[in-house]
Design an enzyme around this catalytic site. Structure first.
Site, PDB file in Angstrom:
ATOM      1  N   ARG A   1      45.147  49.802  31.414  1.00  0.00           N
ATOM      2  CA  ARG A   1      43.719  49.534  31.522  1.00  0.00           C
ATOM      3  C   ARG A   1      43.209  49.073  30.168  1.00  0.00           C
ATOM      4  O   ARG A   1      43.563  49.641  29.125  1.00  0.00           O
ATOM      5  CB  ARG A   1      42.954  50.791  31.951  1.00  0.00           C
ATOM      6  CG  ARG A   1      43.130  51.153  33.421  1.00  0.00           C
ATOM      7  CD  ARG A   1      42.530  50.086  34.363  1.00  0.00           C
ATOM      8  NE  ARG A   1      42.672  50.415  35.775  1.00  0.00           N
ATOM      9  CZ  ARG A   1      43.655  49.986  36.562  1.00  0.00           C
ATOM     10  NH1 ARG A   1      44.611  49.202  36.095  1.00  0.00           N
ATOM     11  NH2 ARG A   1      43.683  50.308  37.840  1.00  0.00           N
TER      12      ARG A   1
ATOM     13  N   HIS B   1      45.586  40.393  34.766  1.00  0.00           N
ATOM     14  CA  HIS B   1      45.734  41.657  35.507  1.00  0.00           C
ATOM     15  C   HIS B   1      46.558  41.436  36.776  1.00  0.00           C
ATOM     16  O   HIS B   1      46.103  41.709  37.898  1.00  0.00           O
ATOM     17  CB  HIS B   1      44.366  42.248  35.850  1.00  0.00           C
ATOM     18  CG  HIS B   1      44.438  43.705  36.205  1.00  0.00           C
ATOM     19  ND1 HIS B   1      43.401  44.578  36.026  1.00  0.00           N
ATOM     20  CD2 HIS B   1      45.439  44.456  36.734  1.00  0.00           C
ATOM     21  CE1 HIS B   1      43.743  45.793  36.445  1.00  0.00           C
ATOM     22  NE2 HIS B   1      44.997  45.737  36.881  1.00  0.00           N
TER      23      HIS B   1
ATOM     24  N   GLU C   1      36.853  42.483  32.605  1.00  0.00           N
ATOM     25  CA  GLU C   1      37.662  41.535  33.374  1.00  0.00           C
ATOM     26  C   GLU C   1      36.760  40.750  34.316  1.00  0.00           C
ATOM     27  O   GLU C   1      35.992  41.362  35.054  1.00  0.00           O
ATOM     28  CB  GLU C   1      38.753  42.285  34.143  1.00  0.00           C
ATOM     29  CG  GLU C   1      39.752  42.930  33.194  1.00  0.00           C
ATOM     30  CD  GLU C   1      40.910  43.624  33.879  1.00  0.00           C
ATOM     31  OE1 GLU C   1      40.982  43.587  35.123  1.00  0.00           O
ATOM     32  OE2 GLU C   1      41.757  44.196  33.180  1.00  0.00           O
TER      33      GLU C   1
HETATM   34  C1  MLT Z   1      46.454  49.136  40.137  1.00  0.00           C
HETATM   35  O1  MLT Z   1      45.836  50.067  39.637  1.00  0.00           O
HETATM   36  O2  MLT Z   1      46.947  49.215  41.259  1.00  0.00           O
HETATM   37  C2  MLT Z   1      46.629  47.869  39.379  1.00  0.00           C
HETATM   38  O3  MLT Z   1      45.972  47.855  38.182  1.00  0.00           O
HETATM   39  C3  MLT Z   1      46.412  46.632  40.125  1.00  0.00           C
HETATM   40  C4  MLT Z   1      45.224  46.534  40.978  1.00  0.00           C
HETATM   41  O4  MLT Z   1      44.140  46.925  40.587  1.00  0.00           O
HETATM   42  O5  MLT Z   1      45.351  46.076  42.089  1.00  0.00           O
END
Ligand code: MLT
Length: 318
Positions: A229, A276, A258
């Site tokens: 993060r 991301h 983001e």
């Molecule tokens: C997660 O927490 O699964 C990842 O950062 C990816 C997303 O947010 O889809």
């Protein structure tokens, strides 16, 4: 007869998982193509499926008075106000293991890209030059330090083993390791690692765990990877360390905002930025969709006339 409960899908999920949900004992509204369409079905929603785009704030929950389940098709729950959900006895579930392999593989790729200094070589060759001078290093015999040693970091360590990498980890929630990784205090990890790789779940306690003093304690010429993060790293301090040449480079899949708002970071010649996408493989998304839909179907099957009891949901990208 009462209508079956309504499940609202707020963010895009795997197509097969959505089809499976549609065959379940519920009505489904797919609002993922247009977040503006979320409002109306929310008022009636029993279940809500999100990925990371939709922020499940207290305000959003207030617009969903009949909500009993939030299902996050991914790992991190930092886009869900867990306290507000618990206060309303809304159960929160996620797909904690769906993206482990994808994020671990991305991390290994970023280690290699950084240490071999491949990006400038790719750019110069694309630019018509043929620069065959010595550049970069081997990954073998380097030390990689994991900030956060959950599921994903452990899989990265397992993959780095055959490269001959020494692994250190700092994680206040992990007491022992049995895989050859040495648990150390954060200061020692920062001082000894050639690559510091961040894999912690974001909590109130670890915001900017890599702040300016922590970054200053990293080895001269070290690299930083963040696939967890953005708010775990102080981006302004990172830019300063890169500008001053104290750090050799960084690879960032996540950002404090983001999409990112700091051109000095994203455009920095020593930074490899990605949008991301750690969990954005077909395999990870298939698993994430299947896992959360299975949770929703299970909750529907167990549904009682009284609200479901809350679970101790926690976590993040680990
Ligand atoms: C997660 O927490 O699964 C990842 O950062 C990816 C997303 O947010 O889809």
């Amino acid at each position: 007869m009462a209508e079956p409960p309504l499940v609202v899908v707020a963010d895009p999920i795997d197509r097969e998982a959505l089809d499976r949900l549609r065959r379940g004992p519920c009505r489904v509204v797919d609002a993922s193509a247009d977040p503006a369409r979320l409002g109306e079905p929310l008022a009636e929603a029993w279940g809500l499926i999100v990925r990371s785009r939709t922020k499940v704030t207290a305000e959003l929950l207030a617009r969903a008075p009949r909500l009993e389940l939030v299902a996050r098709a991914g790992v991190g729950l930092d886009n869900v106000d867990l306290a507000a959900a618990e206060a309303r006895r809304i159960r929160v579930v996620n797909a904690p293991a769906a993206a482990t392999t994808s994020v671990a593989e991305l991390t290994v790729a970023l280690c290699l890209l950084l240490v071999r200094d491949l990006l400038p070589a790719i750019a110069s060759t694309r630019g018509g030059r043929w620069e065959r001078g010595v550049r970069g290093h081997e990954l073998a015999a380097r030390t990689v330090g994991f900030v956060g040693y959950g599921r994903i970091a452990r899989e990265v360590a397992r993959r780095l083993g055959p490269f001959g990498v020494r692994c250190l980890a700092f994680d206040p929630f992990v007491a022992t390791t049995a895989d050859g990784t040495t648990l150390v205090p954060l200061d020692r990890l920062l001082a000894e690692s050639d690559i510091v790789s961040v894999h912690a779940a974001l909590t109130d306690a670890n915001h900017h765990v890599l702040d300016a003093p922590a970054i200053a304690r990293m080895r001269a010429g070290a690299f930083l990877i963040n696939v967890a993060r953005g708010a775990l790293v102080d981006e302004a301090a990172l830019v300063a360390a890169l500008d001053e040449g104290r750090l050799a480079g960084a690879a960032l899949d996540v950002f404090e905002q983001e999409p990112p708002t700091r051109p000095a970071l994203v455009g920095h010649p020593r930074v490899i930025p990605t949008p991301h996408l750690g969990a954005s493989t077909e395999e990870a998304q298939r698993r994430a969709g299947a896992d959360v839909v299975a949770e929703v179907l299970q909750a529907l099957a167990a549904r009682s006339p009284t609200p479901l009891a809350p679970t101790a949901a926690s976590g993040g990208t680990r």
